[in-house]
Design a protein around this motif. Sequence first.
Motif, short mmCIF file in Angstrom:
data_model
loop_
_atom_site.label_atom_id
_atom_site.label_comp_id
_atom_site.label_asym_id
_atom_site.label_seq_id
_atom_site.Cartn_x
_atom_site.Cartn_y
_atom_site.Cartn_z
N CYS A 1 27.29 69.18 16.85
CA CYS A 1 28.46 68.74 16.09
C CYS A 1 29.41 68.00 17.05
N ASN A 2 30.26 67.12 16.49
CA ASN A 2 31.14 66.31 17.34
C ASN A 2 32.41 67.04 17.72
N ILE A 3 32.31 68.35 17.84
CA ILE A 3 33.43 69.16 18.30
C ILE A 3 32.86 70.37 19.03
N LYS A 4 33.55 70.82 20.02
CA LYS A 4 33.08 71.93 20.84
C LYS A 4 33.86 73.22 20.57
N GLN A 5 34.38 73.34 19.38
CA GLN A 5 35.06 74.56 18.99
C GLN A 5 34.08 75.73 19.03
N PRO A 6 34.39 76.81 19.75
CA PRO A 6 33.45 77.95 19.83
C PRO A 6 33.10 78.50 18.45
N GLY A 7 31.83 78.65 18.19
CA GLY A 7 31.34 79.22 16.93
C GLY A 7 31.17 78.22 15.82
N CYS A 8 31.70 77.02 15.97
CA CYS A 8 31.64 76.04 14.88
C CYS A 8 30.20 75.60 14.60
N ASN B 1 18.94 71.97 -0.93
CA ASN B 1 19.43 70.93 -1.84
C ASN B 1 18.45 69.77 -1.97
N GLY B 2 17.21 70.11 -2.23
CA GLY B 2 16.17 69.09 -2.39
C GLY B 2 15.20 69.11 -1.24
N PHE B 3 14.30 68.16 -1.24
CA PHE B 3 13.27 68.09 -0.20
C PHE B 3 13.57 66.99 0.82
N LYS B 4 14.87 66.76 1.06
CA LYS B 4 15.26 65.75 2.05
C LYS B 4 16.01 66.41 3.20
N ILE B 5 15.86 65.84 4.37
CA ILE B 5 16.58 66.31 5.55
C ILE B 5 17.50 65.18 6.00
N PRO B 6 18.81 65.33 5.84
CA PRO B 6 19.72 64.24 6.20
C PRO B 6 19.88 64.09 7.72
N HIS B 7 20.27 62.91 8.13
CA HIS B 7 20.55 62.69 9.55
C HIS B 7 21.86 63.36 9.96
N CYS C 1 35.73 75.94 12.28
CA CYS C 1 35.91 74.52 12.55
C CYS C 1 37.32 74.12 12.11
N PRO C 2 38.09 73.49 12.97
CA PRO C 2 39.50 73.17 12.64
C PRO C 2 39.63 72.12 11.54
N SER C 3 38.62 71.28 11.37
CA SER C 3 38.67 70.24 10.34
C SER C 3 37.24 69.89 9.97
N THR C 4 37.08 68.88 9.12
CA THR C 4 35.74 68.44 8.75
C THR C 4 35.08 67.76 9.94
N VAL C 5 33.94 68.28 10.34
CA VAL C 5 33.25 67.76 11.52
C VAL C 5 31.88 67.20 11.11
N ASP C 6 31.39 66.27 11.89
CA ASP C 6 30.07 65.70 11.67
C ASP C 6 29.06 66.43 12.55
N CYS C 7 27.97 66.87 11.92
CA CYS C 7 26.91 67.57 12.65
C CYS C 7 25.62 66.77 12.49
N TYR C 8 24.85 66.68 13.56
CA TYR C 8 23.66 65.86 13.60
C TYR C 8 22.41 66.73 13.73
N ILE C 9 21.42 66.42 12.91
CA ILE C 9 20.16 67.16 12.90
C ILE C 9 19.14 66.39 13.72
N LYS D 1 15.51 65.01 14.94
CA LYS D 1 14.22 64.58 14.37
C LYS D 1 14.18 64.69 12.85
N PRO D 2 15.17 64.18 12.15
CA PRO D 2 15.18 64.34 10.68
C PRO D 2 14.03 63.66 9.97
N THR D 3 13.66 62.45 10.43
CA THR D 3 12.57 61.73 9.76
C THR D 3 11.25 62.45 9.93
#
Length: 250
Positions: free
Chosen positions: A53-60, A147-153, A162-170, A172-174
């Motif tokens: 995730c684009n934040i290093k908040q502990p536990g997020c 939520n379906g058979f798709k894996i988002p990027h 998390c202090p706010s809405t953060v972006d998290c990256y998965i 090898k999604p493809t």
Amino acid sequence: MSWGFLRDLLSGVNKYSTGVGRIWVAIVFMFRLLVYVAAAENIWKYEHDEFECNIKQPGCENVCFDHFFPVSHIGLWALQLIMVSTPSLLVVFHVAYRENREKCHNKKLDRKPGEIDGGLLCTYLISLILKTGFEIIFLVLFYKLYNGFKIPHLVKCDIRPCPSTVDCYISKPTEKMIFLYFLVATSCLCIILNLSELSYLIFKYSLKCYLKRNMKKQQGSKSNCRKSEITGYNRAEAAGRFPDSSSSLP
């Protein structure tokens, strides 16, 4: 995880399966079990460590990962393989019970090797129904949990801490999505094979019972006609219509 027991189980049931059942065993062993062991297990091996995730908040990151992936894909896949193969134990246990009963009574029933009949047929049909049910249940679980058979990027997470809405990256999604589609396709194929074998066995033994019943009726009618002929001949002889040939001799 050792999958030797599953291989032995499937090979033991194979000799009592129809042609469709043998195809099912081949698909489960070659296209599902081997793919799981050889490739899929390594792809999901470090999925938690590679989830960022684009934040290093502990536990997020931990909270977001648990929210989007409550059960690991690979763990649920392994559980599915075990559950869809377990009903085959019913057939193995039934065969073992029947062989033990024959040994206790010192009697060997006259049947072809690998023939399915009587109680074994019912057990085999129940195992097919259970396998089909487990396949459908796990497909629904996969669809509902992720939520379906798709894996988002990318996924957006706003769960505390998390202090706010953060972006998290998965990671090898493809690649993961390709294997997920493969899982769904092989599950659907196994469902079709199970239903085909179930329909074939029901039709085959229903036709067999019908022909056997019809043959008994024909044999019974022939027997009744023969009895009627004999009875009529006896009555005619008693009435003197067929005098004894010895009385006409000089």
